[in-house]
Scaffold this motif. Structure first.
Motif, short mmCIF file in Angstrom:
data_model
loop_
_atom_site.label_atom_id
_atom_site.label_comp_id
_atom_site.label_asym_id
_atom_site.label_seq_id
_atom_site.Cartn_x
_atom_site.Cartn_y
_atom_site.Cartn_z
N TYR A 1 -93.69 -44.78 -17.04
CA TYR A 1 -94.18 -45.15 -15.70
C TYR A 1 -93.01 -45.47 -14.77
N GLN A 2 -92.22 -44.47 -14.48
CA GLN A 2 -91.07 -44.65 -13.58
C GLN A 2 -91.50 -44.45 -12.14
N MET A 3 -91.26 -45.45 -11.32
CA MET A 3 -91.62 -45.34 -9.90
C MET A 3 -90.48 -44.65 -9.16
N LYS A 4 -90.68 -43.37 -8.77
CA LYS A 4 -89.64 -42.64 -8.03
C LYS A 4 -90.25 -42.10 -6.75
N PRO A 5 -89.44 -41.96 -5.70
CA PRO A 5 -90.00 -41.37 -4.47
C PRO A 5 -90.54 -39.97 -4.77
N ALA A 6 -91.64 -39.62 -4.10
CA ALA A 6 -92.23 -38.30 -4.34
C ALA A 6 -91.28 -37.20 -3.86
N ALA A 7 -91.25 -36.10 -4.61
CA ALA A 7 -90.32 -35.02 -4.26
C ALA A 7 -90.75 -34.31 -2.97
N ASN A 8 -92.07 -34.17 -2.77
CA ASN A 8 -92.57 -33.45 -1.59
C ASN A 8 -93.61 -34.30 -0.88
N PRO A 9 -93.64 -34.22 0.45
CA PRO A 9 -94.68 -34.98 1.16
C PRO A 9 -96.05 -34.39 0.84
N LYS A 10 -97.03 -35.27 0.62
CA LYS A 10 -98.38 -34.77 0.33
C LYS A 10 -99.39 -35.69 0.98
N LYS A 11 -100.53 -35.09 1.33
CA LYS A 11 -101.64 -35.90 1.84
C LYS A 11 -102.57 -36.17 0.67
N VAL A 12 -102.79 -37.45 0.38
CA VAL A 12 -103.60 -37.81 -0.79
C VAL A 12 -104.88 -38.48 -0.33
N LEU A 13 -106.00 -37.97 -0.82
CA LEU A 13 -107.28 -38.60 -0.52
C LEU A 13 -107.81 -39.25 -1.79
N VAL A 14 -108.05 -40.56 -1.72
CA VAL A 14 -108.62 -41.27 -2.87
C VAL A 14 -110.07 -41.57 -2.53
N VAL A 15 -110.97 -41.19 -3.43
CA VAL A 15 -112.39 -41.49 -3.20
C VAL A 15 -112.81 -42.58 -4.18
N GLY A 16 -113.06 -43.75 -3.65
CA GLY A 16 -113.47 -44.88 -4.50
C GLY A 16 -112.48 -46.02 -4.38
N GLY B 1 -94.22 -42.97 -1.20
CA GLY B 1 -93.96 -42.33 0.09
C GLY B 1 -95.00 -41.30 0.49
N LEU B 2 -96.10 -41.20 -0.25
CA LEU B 2 -97.12 -40.20 0.09
C LEU B 2 -98.08 -40.76 1.13
N ASP B 3 -98.72 -39.84 1.84
CA ASP B 3 -99.63 -40.21 2.92
C ASP B 3 -101.04 -40.37 2.31
N VAL B 4 -101.52 -41.63 2.22
CA VAL B 4 -102.74 -41.89 1.46
C VAL B 4 -103.87 -42.36 2.37
N ALA B 5 -105.07 -41.83 2.11
CA ALA B 5 -106.28 -42.38 2.74
C ALA B 5 -107.27 -42.68 1.63
N LEU B 6 -107.99 -43.80 1.76
CA LEU B 6 -108.94 -44.19 0.71
C LEU B 6 -110.32 -44.37 1.34
N TYR B 7 -111.31 -43.74 0.74
CA TYR B 7 -112.68 -43.86 1.22
C TYR B 7 -113.54 -44.55 0.18
N GLU B 8 -114.31 -45.51 0.64
CA GLU B 8 -115.18 -46.26 -0.27
C GLU B 8 -116.58 -46.33 0.33
N LYS B 9 -117.56 -46.03 -0.52
CA LYS B 9 -118.95 -46.00 -0.06
C LYS B 9 -119.45 -47.41 0.31
N ALA B 10 -119.06 -48.40 -0.50
CA ALA B 10 -119.53 -49.77 -0.25
C ALA B 10 -118.77 -50.38 0.93
N ASN B 11 -119.21 -51.57 1.31
CA ASN B 11 -118.56 -52.21 2.45
C ASN B 11 -117.39 -53.10 2.06
#
Ligand SMILES: Cc1cc2nc3c(=O)[nH]c(=O)nc-3n(C[C@H](O)[C@H](O)[C@H](O)COP(=O)(O)O)c2cc1C
Ligand code: SF4
Length: 639
Positions: A365-380, A396-406
């Motif tokens: 589990y080595q935390m290293k900067p991502a090699a390429n920029p990516k758009k990441v969508l997390v559902v949940g 360093g990735l571009d992350v958006a997270l969507y959650e159904k609950a409030n």
């Protein structure tokens, strides 16, 4: 300066602050008990976290004293080499280190040793009947503690830390519960003081000798009480110990030693305080000190001279560093869940931490900067989704997270709000992740359900599905009756309870059953479980305490009973002798595990370039916290 950050002298050793990473058997040694590279990596990372002292885990001093399949040993000269590397790695990273030396005695694991366990007396078998050591054998054992201490010094540790607590061999001599000898070693303090003297002779007058003892064995007058412990502490001080670390318990009362989340924080501080009154050497204390404010207060109020965080150092190896920098909110506080550490140790597997699965697996589990920029969508937005979002964003990735609950937190958020059982510690990780998502400026959309189509419109390079799991409902007649609810319904406060409650499912359901049994409306609670035992999903100590609570509430526990039907009067069950009974109920709560909610992942297969499924929607029911956090890290670190 706050006192907790001030140095402390232990004999001739000075530690830079009063925060000590406590001993945790890891089961990471090799089968012969040798130090491994992963131990060096983990301890090195722990030491870099700023601890004044790192205690290297319980280490058996001769082959018949081993308790676990891959426990650390120091029973021959060759092992000094590995220990030397370990000690130097810890020192290089900035901490002092001491080695805990022990012998398991009657609790040694026969399957690991294949030797009949030995003890003070042939009493209280744990795995296999123990054999009483002869007087000559005890004298030899004393010498062997001295030899092991000499090896620890040769290996370069800054001191030695004798394990006189928790029901292992030394406690077996110190406690009336396990020592009924008729020779000179029937005197409870004879063996431990001779061990201290042998250790002192082996290491010389200036080398720090610390010892962990029980401030209470939690066995009443049958065992070590605080009054007896005070006398024992005085004898050990007189024998030459430089400092005492106060713990408690034995194998018959271990849940006091490694406390479940329902026990109060700082559970053992009163014991340290009591012993501090009668000796003048420094006193440390462990036990649910997972919070910086509590740690500071214990030291400021002079209730102990140092605090030990054992599980706390697994959950966040950087606890002292963050504390010193004023980054208190950044500390990932231990939940006392036992899922990654104790439960795994009880299964004789390697230890890690459920909320910090890097522990012991740093190379994976080595935390290293991502090699390429990516758009990441997390559902949940449960545990796995939040952790995946955090790790991806930290890279360093571009992350958006969507959650159904409030709200965020998923099942954990429900569990932490258990009405009548203290599970509030579980907020630690949900709150920590929530703060991280905020600091990392991750776009979080709550109350927003996405589907296969809308997801494709996001233009994400990576989609991580973390949609969790739904409560499993058995397919039996009457299950759709209006008085049948899920555990989640109860935890969410959506159940109007009657007076007669049946809980179906006794594994995770055991804790919920405790809470239900304590509700004022509930007069009769019956727990129905198909297997032979209840609480099996919990760590062994959480399980024992939970069973005790159910007994206190006079709950009826029906194991090896299967629910066949929900009828108007209650639940029809069948037992292993094919007997049918109707258990009266006006409320039925189902807690029989979970089913993955993975439809979205299936819908997206082949439609998204990089698609991952993590947490409960991938592998529900097994290790709910650990797998969620592990899978989140595993996936987010490879993007
Ligand atoms: C998995 C595990 C292994 C442990 N191994 C040791 C050990 O090697 N030696 C020891 O004295 N205590 C051991 N303990 C007890 C801890 O050092 C500590 O006293 C206890 O967990 C309570 O403190 P905490 O709440 O800070 O974890 C262990 C506890 C756990 C959970
Ligand atoms: S697994 Fe749970 S109890 Fe063990 S260290 Fe981690 S958070 Fe604490």
């Amino acid at each position: 300066m706050t006192k907790i950050f001030s140095p402390l002298s232990i004999g001739k050793m000075e530690i830079k602050n009063r925060m000590v990473a406590g001993p945790i058997v890891s089961n990471w040694a090799d089968p012969e008990g040798n130090v491994t590279t992963r131990m060096i990596d983990t301890y090195s990372e722990r030491a870099a976290g700023g601890w004044g002292l790192v205690v290297v885990e319980a280490t058996y001093i001769r082959p018949d004293g081993n308790n676990f399949r891959q426990m650390l040993g120091l029973w021959n000269d060759r092992q000094v080499v590995g220990h030397n590397e370990l000690a130097e790695a810890i020192q290089l990273a900035g901490s002092k280190c001491v080695l805990q030396i022990m012998h398991g005695g009657r609790t040694a694991r026969y399957l690991a040793t294949e030797i009949q366990p030995v003890s003070a007396s042939a009493l209280r078998p744990w795995n296999v009947n123990p054999r009483e050591l002869s007087t000559e054998e005890v004298e030899e054992m004393v010498d062997q503690f001295g030899i092991a201490a000499g090896r620890a010094k040769e290996a370069g540790y800054d001191g030695v830390y004798i394990h006189g607590a928790h029901g292992f061999l030394i406690t077996q001599f110190m406690s009336p519960f396990t020592n009924n000898r008729r020779d000179k070693y029937g005197e409870l303090m004879r063996f431990p003081t001779e061990v201290v003297e042998a250790v002192r002779n082996a290491v010389g007058p200036d080398y720090p000798v610390m010892m962990r003892i029980n401030g209470d064995e939690f066995l009443g007058e049958a065992g070590i009480t605080l009054d007896l412990a005070k006398e024992q502490a005085k004898a050990l001080e007189a024998a030459g110990v430089d400092a005492l670390d106060i713990s408690c318990g034995g194998f018959e009362s271990g849940w006091h030693q490694i406390q479940p989340p329902y026990y109060r924080r700082g559970y053992l501080v009163h014991l340290a305080e009591g012993i501090k009154e009668v000796v003048s050497i420094p006193i440390g204390v462990a036990g649910r000190i997972n919070d910086p404010t509590l740690a500071r207060t214990i030291i400021e109020k002079d209730r102990a001279d140092w605090v030990v965080l054992a599980r706390g150092a697994l959950a966040d190896p950087e606890f002292p560093k963050k504390f010193a920098a004023g980054r208190i909110d950044d500390i990932r506080k231990c939940l006392a869940c036992g899922e990654g550490c104790l439960k795994r140790l009880f299964m004789d597997l390697s230890v890690t931490c459920a909320i910090n699965p890097r522990v012991g697996r740093e190379w994976r589990y080595q935390m290293k900067p991502a090699a390429n920029p990516k758009k990441v969508l997390v559902v949940g937005g449960g545990l796995s989704g939040m952790e995946a979002g955090r790790v991806a964003a930290e890279r360093g990735l571009d992350v958006a997270l969507y959650e159904k609950a409030n709200s965020l937190g998923g099942t954990m958020a429900l569990y932490q709000g258990m009405p009548k059982l203290h599970m509030r510690e579980f907020t630690n990780i949900v709150d920590w992740l929530r703060r991280k998502l905020k600091t990392l400026e991750i776009k979080v959309e709550l109350g927003t359900e996405v589907n296969g189509e809308s997801i494709q419109g996001f233009g994400a390079d990576v989609v991580i599905i973390a949609t969790g799991a739904a409560p499993y409902m058995p397919d039996i007649p009457g299950i759709d009756n209006p008085f049948v609810f899920t555990e989640d319904d109860y935890l969410a406060g959506n159940v109007k309870l009657g007076s007669k409650v049946v809980v179906l499912g006794g594994h995770w359901g055991a804790e919920t059953a405790v809470s239900l049994a304590r509700e004022k409306e509930v007069e009769l609670l019956t727990l129905v479980e198909e297997s032979e035992d209840i609480g099996g999903s919990l760590d062994g100590f959480r399980q024992i305490v939970t069973k005790g609570y159910l007994e206190e509430e006079n709950a009826t526990i029906l194991t090896q009973h299967k629910a066949l039907q929900v009828v108007n009067e209650g639940v029809l069950v069948i037992d292993r002798n094919w007997r049918l009974t109707t258990i009266p109920a006006d409320t039925v709560i189902v807690s029989m595990g979970r089913v993955a909610k993975d439809q979205l992942a299936k819908d997206l297969e082949g439609k998204v370039t990089e698609l991952y499924k993590i947490g409960d929607c991938n592998r529900p029911n097994q290790w709910p916290i650990l797998f969620a956090m592990e899978e989140a890290n595993f996936v987010a670190l490879q993007l």
